[in-house]
Design a protein around this motif. Structure first.
Motif, short mmCIF file in Angstrom:
data_model
loop_
_atom_site.label_atom_id
_atom_site.label_comp_id
_atom_site.label_asym_id
_atom_site.label_seq_id
_atom_site.Cartn_x
_atom_site.Cartn_y
_atom_site.Cartn_z
N VAL A 95 9.56 61.09 24.96
CA VAL A 95 8.91 62.34 24.54
C VAL A 95 8.67 63.22 25.76
N MET A 96 8.91 64.53 25.59
CA MET A 96 8.66 65.51 26.65
C MET A 96 7.88 66.69 26.09
N ASP A 97 7.01 67.26 26.93
CA ASP A 97 6.38 68.52 26.53
C ASP A 97 7.36 69.66 26.84
N GLU A 98 7.11 70.83 26.27
CA GLU A 98 8.07 71.93 26.35
C GLU A 98 8.20 72.53 27.73
N GLN A 99 7.27 72.21 28.63
CA GLN A 99 7.34 72.70 30.00
C GLN A 99 7.90 71.64 30.96
N ALA A 100 8.28 70.50 30.40
CA ALA A 100 8.83 69.39 31.21
C ALA A 100 7.85 68.93 32.28
N ASN A 101 6.55 69.04 31.99
CA ASN A 101 5.55 68.51 32.93
C ASN A 101 5.56 66.99 32.94
N HIS A 102 5.74 66.39 31.74
CA HIS A 102 5.68 64.94 31.61
C HIS A 102 6.87 64.44 30.79
N SER A 127 9.78 66.13 36.94
CA SER A 127 8.67 65.90 36.01
C SER A 127 7.90 64.64 36.40
N ASP A 128 6.79 64.43 35.73
CA ASP A 128 5.97 63.24 35.95
C ASP A 128 6.34 62.18 34.93
N PRO A 129 6.91 61.03 35.34
CA PRO A 129 7.23 59.98 34.38
C PRO A 129 5.99 59.23 33.95
N VAL A 130 5.87 58.98 32.66
CA VAL A 130 4.73 58.24 32.12
C VAL A 130 5.26 56.95 31.49
N ILE A 131 5.03 55.84 32.16
CA ILE A 131 5.52 54.54 31.71
C ILE A 131 4.35 53.57 31.74
N THR A 132 4.08 52.93 30.61
CA THR A 132 2.91 52.07 30.51
C THR A 132 3.25 50.59 30.36
N THR A 133 4.54 50.25 30.41
CA THR A 133 4.93 48.85 30.31
C THR A 133 4.29 48.05 31.44
N ALA A 134 3.73 46.90 31.12
CA ALA A 134 2.93 46.15 32.11
C ALA A 134 3.74 45.80 33.35
N THR A 135 4.98 45.34 33.17
CA THR A 135 5.77 44.94 34.34
C THR A 135 6.07 46.13 35.24
N ASP A 136 6.19 47.32 34.65
CA ASP A 136 6.44 48.52 35.45
C ASP A 136 5.18 48.95 36.20
N THR A 137 4.04 48.92 35.52
CA THR A 137 2.80 49.32 36.18
C THR A 137 2.39 48.33 37.26
N GLU A 138 2.81 47.06 37.10
CA GLU A 138 2.52 46.04 38.12
C GLU A 138 3.62 45.98 39.18
N HIS A 139 4.67 46.80 39.00
CA HIS A 139 5.76 46.90 39.97
C HIS A 139 6.46 45.56 40.21
N VAL A 140 6.79 44.90 39.10
CA VAL A 140 7.60 43.68 39.18
C VAL A 140 8.83 43.87 38.29
N GLN A 141 9.85 43.08 38.56
CA GLN A 141 11.11 43.18 37.82
C GLN A 141 10.99 42.40 36.52
N ALA A 142 10.97 43.09 35.39
CA ALA A 142 10.84 42.42 34.08
C ALA A 142 12.06 41.55 33.81
N ILE A 143 11.84 40.44 33.12
CA ILE A 143 12.92 39.50 32.86
C ILE A 143 13.99 40.12 31.97
N ASP A 144 13.59 40.92 30.97
CA ASP A 144 14.58 41.53 30.08
C ASP A 144 15.36 42.64 30.78
N THR A 145 14.70 43.37 31.68
CA THR A 145 15.41 44.38 32.46
C THR A 145 16.39 43.73 33.43
N LEU A 146 15.97 42.63 34.05
CA LEU A 146 16.85 41.89 34.96
C LEU A 146 18.08 41.41 34.21
N ALA A 147 17.88 40.82 33.02
CA ALA A 147 19.00 40.35 32.22
C ALA A 147 19.93 41.49 31.85
#
Length: 355
Positions: A95-102, A127-147
């Motif tokens: 999702v993006m706002d119309e000004q591409a702020n986020h 723009s400012d990326p908004v990602i709330t996935t726990a592995t991303d906010t903790e800055h670790v490589q998620a197992i499913d992303t690695l796979a």
């Protein structure tokens, strides 16, 4: 321009300013489609009439791998909520706002690549990326992303994803072994302790193994991610039986110490397209079967030992190796294999390495 991807992307907007931004996003995602109100549509845009947005959104949700929605988050939540089924099925929704702020990764962050697309769009649009996935906010490589980076498969996907990602988020020890064939593909391995040998030490610490081998030692607390990157070339005499094909494949995998899950495609020459046993093998493995012309295989066939009889019969002196190399773009890795009047060869598709 965003990284080229096979993901089918639909960009949706509702207002004039939103449509302007949608066209900018469209220019940065190769192969994407626009879905906008009729009054803003031009050229080959997909459009929807007044009062038809819900139907248009539903069709896009079911027909595309990723939706980029330039509108209020609440609208998207209300429209997507009744359509959602499972993280392994649902498309990515950004999702993006119309000004591409986020740029917000709303749905299917890892499996659907919403997180990756969010980050790419944020860079492209400042723009400012908004990602709330726990592995991303903790800055670790998620197992499913690695796979995913290895086009990898592992069993009990949802259970193991939760189990190993929870461990990563909680910063608990987790070992990682990568087969030498696949080292250097991924450089971001935060959260893992990389080991270079498979041994039975520290069995109390869970171990993730990335390998396409069938001979990976069994040990407690381990998970094997199998890269699905091997292209199987097949040649055979006329009308071989299903049993003969299956027996040949089992023998081939045993000789190559190959995990059958690593096969991503079965290939041969067009003159064998009617051979039911080849289709049976592909169907059994759950992968596509493709067949190539003599002209397509002539160049790659020259890289291997030729059979005058095979050349006279089908027009190319080596079917299995030639077809496998043609499909993957890489030369085959095995010595000549023949069993039950069936030949087989394997080659690996190249995985894109981290920059």
């Amino acid at each position: 321009m965003l990284q080229q991807t096979k993901t089918k992307v639909c960009i949706l907007a509702l207002t004039g300013p939103g449509v302007q931004l949608a066209r900018k996003v469209h220019s940065k995602i190769p192969g994407s489609r626009l879905l906008v109100p009729e009054k803003y549509g031009v050229d080959d845009d997909e459009t929807f009439a007044k009062g038809q947005f819900t139907q248009a959104f539903t069709a896009a949700f079911k027909g595309f791998n990723c939706l980029v929605c330039i509108m209020a988050t609440g609208i998207v939540v209300r429209k997507a909520g009744p359509l959602m089924q499972d993280k392994t099925i649902d498309p990515a929704v950004v999702v993006m706002d119309e000004q591409a702020n986020h740029v917000i990764s709303l749905l299917s962050g890892h499996v659907g690549r919403a997180n990756a697309i969010t980050n790419q769009l944020a860079v492209a649009l400042d723009s400012d990326p908004v990602i709330t996935t726990a592995t991303d906010t903790e800055h670790v490589q998620a197992i499913d992303t690695l796979a995913q980076r290895f086009n990898g498969w592992y069993p009990d996907f949802k259970y193991n994803t939760k189990l190993f990602n929870t461990r990563l988020v909680e910063k608990k020890p987790l070992l990682l072994y990568i087969d030498p064939d696949f080292r250097g593909i991924v450089t971001d391995l935060k959260g893992f302790e990389v080991v270079n040998e498979l041994d039975q030490q520290r069995v109390e610490i869970p171990l993730v193994i990335i390998s396409d081998k069938s001979t990976v030692p069994k040990r407690p607390n381990s998970l094997q991610i199998i890269p699905q990157i091997n292209v199987l070339g097949v040649g055979s005499r006329k009308d071989v039986s299903y049993a003969m094909m299956q027996a040949a494949f089992v023998a081939f995998c045993e000789r190559q110490q190959l995990a059958w899950r690593s096969i991503c495609q079965v290939v041969s020459i067009e003159k064998k397209a009617h051979e039911n046993a080849i289709h049976y093998l592909a169907d059994s493995l759950g992968v596509p079967a493709e067949f190539y012309s003599v002209e397509q295989l002539q160049a790659t066939a020259g890289h291997y030992e030729q059979s005058a009889f095979v050349a006279k019969t089908v027009g190319v002196g080596n079917v299995a190796n030639a077809a496998s190399e043609f499909a993957s773009g890489s030369q085959t890795v095995n010595e000549r294999f023949s069993s039950n009047q069936i030949t087989m060869a394997i080659s690996k598709r190249q995985l894109k390495k981290d920059d």
